[in-house]
Design a protein around this motif. Structure first.
Motif, PDB file in Angstrom:
ATOM      1  N   GLU A  58       0.843  -1.196   0.000  1.00 37.06           N
ATOM      2  CA  GLU A  58       0.000   0.000   0.000  1.00 37.06           C
ATOM      3  C   GLU A  58       0.882   1.252   0.000  1.00 37.06           C
ATOM      4  N   ARG A  59       1.951   1.233   0.776  1.00 37.19           N
ATOM      5  CA  ARG A  59       2.904   2.357   0.782  1.00 37.19           C
ATOM      6  C   ARG A  59       3.522   2.525  -0.602  1.00 37.19           C
ATOM      7  N   LEU A  60       3.902   1.434  -1.215  1.00 34.94           N
ATOM      8  CA  LEU A  60       4.456   1.458  -2.557  1.00 34.94           C
ATOM      9  C   LEU A  60       3.461   2.081  -3.531  1.00 34.94           C
ATOM     10  N   GLY A  61       2.200   1.687  -3.440  1.00 36.16           N
ATOM     11  CA  GLY A  61       1.154   2.258  -4.296  1.00 36.16           C
ATOM     12  C   GLY A  61       1.052   3.762  -4.125  1.00 36.16           C
ATOM     13  N   ARG A  62       1.116   4.219  -2.891  1.00 38.03           N
ATOM     14  CA  ARG A  62       1.065   5.660  -2.609  1.00 38.03           C
ATOM     15  C   ARG A  62       2.254   6.368  -3.252  1.00 38.03           C
ATOM     16  N   LEU A  63       3.437   5.779  -3.147  1.00 36.68           N
ATOM     17  CA  LEU A  63       4.627   6.388  -3.741  1.00 36.68           C
ATOM     18  C   LEU A  63       4.531   6.429  -5.270  1.00 36.68           C
ATOM     19  N   LEU A  64       3.977   5.388  -5.873  1.00 36.89           N
ATOM     20  CA  LEU A  64       3.809   5.379  -7.329  1.00 36.89           C
ATOM     21  C   LEU A  64       2.786   6.425  -7.771  1.00 36.89           C
ATOM     22  N   ILE A  65       1.702   6.559  -7.019  1.00 36.88           N
ATOM     23  CA  ILE A  65       0.702   7.587  -7.339  1.00 36.88           C
ATOM     24  C   ILE A  65       1.319   8.971  -7.206  1.00 36.88           C
ATOM     25  N   THR A  66       2.107   9.177  -6.161  1.00 35.96           N
ATOM     26  CA  THR A  66       2.781  10.462  -5.975  1.00 35.96           C
ATOM     27  C   THR A  66       3.708  10.757  -7.146  1.00 35.96           C
ATOM     28  N   ASN A  74       3.523   9.664 -10.208  1.00 37.59           N
ATOM     29  CA  ASN A  74       2.737   9.972 -11.400  1.00 37.59           C
ATOM     30  C   ASN A  74       2.054  11.332 -11.284  1.00 37.59           C
ATOM     31  N   TYR A  75       1.618  11.698 -10.091  1.00 41.82           N
ATOM     32  CA  TYR A  75       1.037  13.028  -9.888  1.00 41.82           C
ATOM     33  C   TYR A  75       2.080  14.103 -10.187  1.00 41.82           C
ATOM     34  N   LEU A  76       3.313  13.898  -9.754  1.00 40.46           N
ATOM     35  CA  LEU A  76       4.372  14.878 -10.008  1.00 40.46           C
ATOM     36  C   LEU A  76       4.670  15.003 -11.509  1.00 40.46           C
ATOM     37  N   LEU A  77       4.573  13.910 -12.240  1.00 41.07           N
ATOM     38  CA  LEU A  77       4.726  13.978 -13.696  1.00 41.07           C
ATOM     39  C   LEU A  77       3.612  14.818 -14.319  1.00 41.07           C
ATOM     40  N   LEU A  78       2.392  14.639 -13.842  1.00 42.63           N
ATOM     41  CA  LEU A  78       1.263  15.429 -14.324  1.00 42.63           C
ATOM     42  C   LEU A  78       1.448  16.905 -13.969  1.00 42.63           C
ATOM     43  N   ASP A  79       1.902  17.174 -12.764  1.00 41.41           N
ATOM     44  CA  ASP A  79       2.148  18.547 -12.343  1.00 41.41           C
ATOM     45  C   ASP A  79       3.215  19.192 -13.230  1.00 41.41           C
ATOM     46  N   GLU A  80       4.256  18.438 -13.538  1.00 39.97           N
ATOM     47  CA  GLU A  80       5.309  18.959 -14.417  1.00 39.97           C
ATOM     48  C   GLU A  80       4.737  19.282 -15.795  1.00 39.97           C
ATOM     49  N   ARG A  81       3.875  18.417 -16.292  1.00 46.97           N
ATOM     50  CA  ARG A  81       3.243  18.656 -17.607  1.00 46.97           C
ATOM     51  C   ARG A  81       2.435  19.945 -17.577  1.00 46.97           C
ATOM     52  N   MET A  82       1.685  20.188 -16.521  1.00 49.46           N
ATOM     53  CA  MET A  82       0.898  21.423 -16.415  1.00 49.46           C
ATOM     54  C   MET A  82       1.817  22.641 -16.346  1.00 49.46           C
ATOM     55  N   LYS A  83       2.909  22.533 -15.614  1.00 46.61           N
ATOM     56  CA  LYS A  83       3.860  23.649 -15.514  1.00 46.61           C
ATOM     57  C   LYS A  83       4.523  23.934 -16.857  1.00 46.61           C
ATOM     58  N   LEU A  84       4.781  22.897 -17.640  1.00 48.08           N
ATOM     59  CA  LEU A  84       5.378  23.100 -18.957  1.00 48.08           C
ATOM     60  C   LEU A  84       4.516  24.028 -19.807  1.00 48.08           C
ATOM     61  N   PHE A  85       3.200  23.813 -19.756  1.00 47.93           N
ATOM     62  CA  PHE A  85       2.304  24.646 -20.562  1.00 47.93           C
ATOM     63  C   PHE A  85       2.087  26.013 -19.936  1.00 47.93           C
ATOM     64  N   ALA A  86       2.173  26.096 -18.632  1.00 49.19           N
ATOM     65  CA  ALA A  86       1.967  27.384 -17.967  1.00 49.19           C
ATOM     66  C   ALA A  86       3.186  28.289 -18.061  1.00 49.19           C
ATOM     67  N   PHE A  87       4.385  27.714 -18.024  1.00 55.22           N
ATOM     68  CA  PHE A  87       5.581  28.536 -17.854  1.00 55.22           C
ATOM     69  C   PHE A  87       6.656  28.387 -18.923  1.00 55.22           C
ATOM     70  N   CYS A  88       6.515  27.455 -19.832  1.00 53.64           N
ATOM     71  CA  CYS A  88       7.586  27.191 -20.793  1.00 53.64           C
ATOM     72  C   CYS A  88       7.154  27.480 -22.223  1.00 53.64           C
ATOM     73  N   THR A  89       8.127  27.837 -23.027  1.00 55.20           N
ATOM     74  CA  THR A  89       7.885  28.010 -24.458  1.00 55.20           C
ATOM     75  C   THR A  89       7.797  26.635 -25.111  1.00 55.20           C
ATOM     76  N   ALA A  90       7.353  26.624 -26.353  1.00 59.35           N
ATOM     77  CA  ALA A  90       7.289  25.363 -27.100  1.00 59.35           C
ATOM     78  C   ALA A  90       8.671  24.745 -27.219  1.00 59.35           C
TER      79      ALA A  90
END
Length: 187
Positions: A120-128, A130-146
């Motif tokens: 269960e701890r491992l699952g939480r770490l994997l979800i975290t 993947n969430y950080l990857l999603l957050d990075e993707r959102m930041k790329l569009f908010a703050f980065c050029t193409a």
């Protein structure tokens, strides 16, 4: 054991019983180019860990395919919103080259969580993760050029230009294929 268990052990060292419990509910699959792991409108019931290969998650907008993200070796691909809610997915998941994945049905993981708290701890770490990857993707569009988004993609998947169609990469970057060609020409 297996490649997937070896990967998980790098995140959290698993006792043999916990590793065996995970091994019992995973299936190693060899998939061909263009295999569909999920279609829009279906409920996602499993997630997939990519041992070898690459997958694309995409959706349709105004009749056009829009690439949401790519998953390559040592990444998990799924439609997490559908997986957790049981609602039909808006996404499609397609294998872009012959691949090897480890598939795990979501309904089989809960008993393993209950019997093995470390999993269960491992699952939480994997979800975290993947969430950080999603957050990075959102930041790329908010703050980065193409161009910056392109450079970041090349850092994440250095050989993506040899593995994925340019139109799919341009869609992922939120630009036209012509704009992508201009960026590539400047490199």
């Amino acid at each position: 054991m297996n490649y997937f268990i070896d990967y998980l052990n790098q995140i959290v060292p698993l006792p043999e019983k916990s590793a065996s419990a995970i091994n019992e509910i995973t299936v190693r699959r060899k998939l061909s180019l263009h295999t569909s792991l999920l279609r829009n409108g279906d409920v996602c019931r499993e997630f997939h860990f990519i041992e070898k290969g690459i997958a694309r998650v995409f959706y349709y907008k105004d009749g056009k395919e829009v690439t949401a993200w790519f998953a390559a070796e040592n990444q998990i691909v799924s439609a997490i919103d559908s997986l957790f809610t049981g609602q039909p997915s808006l996404y499609n998941i397609e294998i872009l080259e012959d691949s090897t994945v480890w598939s795990l049905q979501y309904n089989k993981i809960e008993p393993v969580f209950q019997g093995h708290p470390i999993v269960e701890r491992l699952g939480r770490l994997l979800i975290t993760k993947n969430y950080l990857l999603l957050d990075e993707r959102m930041k790329l569009f908010a703050f980065c050029t193409a161009e910056e988004r392109y450079e970041r993609l090349l850092l994440q998947i250095p050989d993506i230009l040899q593995r994925v169609k340019l139109g799919q990469i341009a869609s992922y970057l939120g630009i036209s294929q012509e704009h992508l060609s201009r960026i590539r020409g400047r490199k």
